[in-house]
Design a protein around this motif. Structure first.
Motif, short mmCIF file in Angstrom:
data_model
loop_
_atom_site.label_atom_id
_atom_site.label_comp_id
_atom_site.label_asym_id
_atom_site.label_seq_id
_atom_site.Cartn_x
_atom_site.Cartn_y
_atom_site.Cartn_z
N HIS A 17 0.83 -1.21 0.00
CA HIS A 17 0.00 0.00 0.00
C HIS A 17 0.86 1.26 0.00
CE1 HIS A 17 -3.75 -2.22 1.75
NE2 HIS A 17 -3.52 -2.50 0.49
N ARG B 95 2.34 1.72 -3.55
CA ARG B 95 1.32 2.19 -4.48
C ARG B 95 0.96 3.65 -4.23
NH1 ARG B 95 -2.59 -3.18 -5.36
NH2 ARG B 95 -1.37 -3.97 -7.12
N ALA B 96 0.98 4.06 -2.99
CA ALA B 96 0.74 5.47 -2.69
C ALA B 96 1.86 6.34 -3.26
CB ALA B 96 0.63 5.68 -1.17
N ARG C 69 1.29 6.68 -6.97
CA ARG C 69 0.23 7.68 -7.21
C ARG C 69 0.77 9.09 -7.05
NH1 ARG C 69 -2.72 4.32 -3.76
NH2 ARG C 69 -2.74 5.93 -2.15
N HIS C 70 1.60 9.29 -6.04
CA HIS C 70 2.18 10.61 -5.80
C HIS C 70 3.04 11.04 -6.98
CE1 HIS C 70 4.16 13.92 -3.73
NE2 HIS C 70 5.33 13.39 -4.05
N ARG D 248 2.73 10.08 -10.06
CA ARG D 248 1.84 10.38 -11.19
C ARG D 248 1.17 11.75 -11.00
NH1 ARG D 248 1.29 5.17 -13.21
NH2 ARG D 248 2.93 5.21 -14.79
N ALA D 249 0.76 12.04 -9.79
CA ALA D 249 0.11 13.32 -9.52
C ALA D 249 1.05 14.49 -9.75
CB ALA D 249 -0.41 13.35 -8.08
N ALA E 1 -4.86 -2.83 -8.39
CA ALA E 1 -4.17 -1.57 -8.66
C ALA E 1 -5.09 -0.61 -9.40
CB ALA E 1 -2.91 -1.82 -9.47
N GLU E 2 -5.05 0.65 -9.01
CA GLU E 2 -5.76 1.69 -9.72
C GLU E 2 -4.98 2.06 -10.98
OE1 GLU E 2 -6.27 4.95 -7.07
OE2 GLU E 2 -7.28 3.76 -5.52
N GLN F 225 -3.72 4.80 -11.88
CA GLN F 225 -2.56 5.64 -11.59
C GLN F 225 -1.43 4.86 -10.93
OE1 GLN F 225 -4.16 8.95 -9.30
NE2 GLN F 225 -4.14 10.23 -11.14
N GLU F 226 -1.67 3.61 -10.58
CA GLU F 226 -0.66 2.80 -9.89
C GLU F 226 0.03 1.80 -10.82
OE1 GLU F 226 -3.19 2.90 -5.69
OE2 GLU F 226 -3.12 1.08 -6.89
#
Length: 209
Positions: free
Chosen positions: A47, A50-51, A54-55, A57-58, A85-86, A88-89
């Protein structure tokens, strides 16, 4: 490229962290170390990684790859392959150095106990084994190992490569005759030191794919 050092899920090996970033930077690859949570149970490290993806990608990063060593390689593989996975992940490629890929076979026992516990069920061990998670949508992988690795036997790489082959996933596999576990850049390690040149060529191919 997000670099995940090994250390049996108990520590982060320094020689598999910033020295790897420096090498990648020399290739023109933007890279940084992610020090994932230690001494915690699955899925906490997954987790967290994956966070981090995402960061990135953001912040505007389009293509993201993972490079992991030993236990860090296991985590990289989980992030690339585990269901749930989303968008963005999702990562575009993965490089694994002497990675733990199976929680079902002989491996570095302390890492498995930290991540899964003493009484992990067969289902949990299977669901955290990379060969069980490959699908036809999995990203390309580059893997290297040594035949003399006593801590994480090369069977981990062979087993995972067979799963990738079975699903027609592009991959490269290099198992060198000599060298212990945890070589990092493998400088001065004979033929094994060529893994960096092989990986650099592979990464260049992925960048234009």
């Amino acid at each position: 490229m997000i670099v995940l050092p090994g250390g049996g899920y108990a520590e982060h090996a320094p020689h598999e962290a910033e020295p790897i970033v420096d090498w990648l930077s020399g290739l023109g690859v933007e890279a940084s170390v992610f020090r994932y949570p230690l001494n915690v149970r699955h899925p906490v490290p997954l987790h967290a990684l994956r966070a981090e993806i995402r960061h990135r990608r953001a912040s505007g990063t389009d293509r993201i790859g993972l490079m992991g060593f030993s236990a860090g390689g296991h985590l990289a593989g989980l992030a690339a392959l585990a269901p749930g996975a989303e968008a963005q992940e999702v990562v575009q490629c993965v490089v694994l150095g002497y990675a733990i890929t199976s929680m079902e076979t002989k491996t570095y026992r302390p890492a498995r106990l930290i991540l899964l516990g003493e009484d992990a069920s067969p289902a949990l061990r299977r669901s955290t084994s990379l060969d069980a998670l490959v699908t036809r949508e999995s990203p390309p992988f580059f893997m290297w190992h040594t035949a003399e690795d006593a801590y994480v036997p090369p069977d981990h790489t062979y087993r995972f490569a067979a799963a990738l082959t079975g699903h027609n996933i592009p991959h490269a596999v290099h198992v060198f005759a000599h060298g212990p576990h945890s070589l990092g850049l493998a400088e001065g390690a004979g033929d094994t030191a060529t893994w960096t040149a092989l990986a650099a060529s592979w990464l260049r191919e992925r960048a234009t794919a």
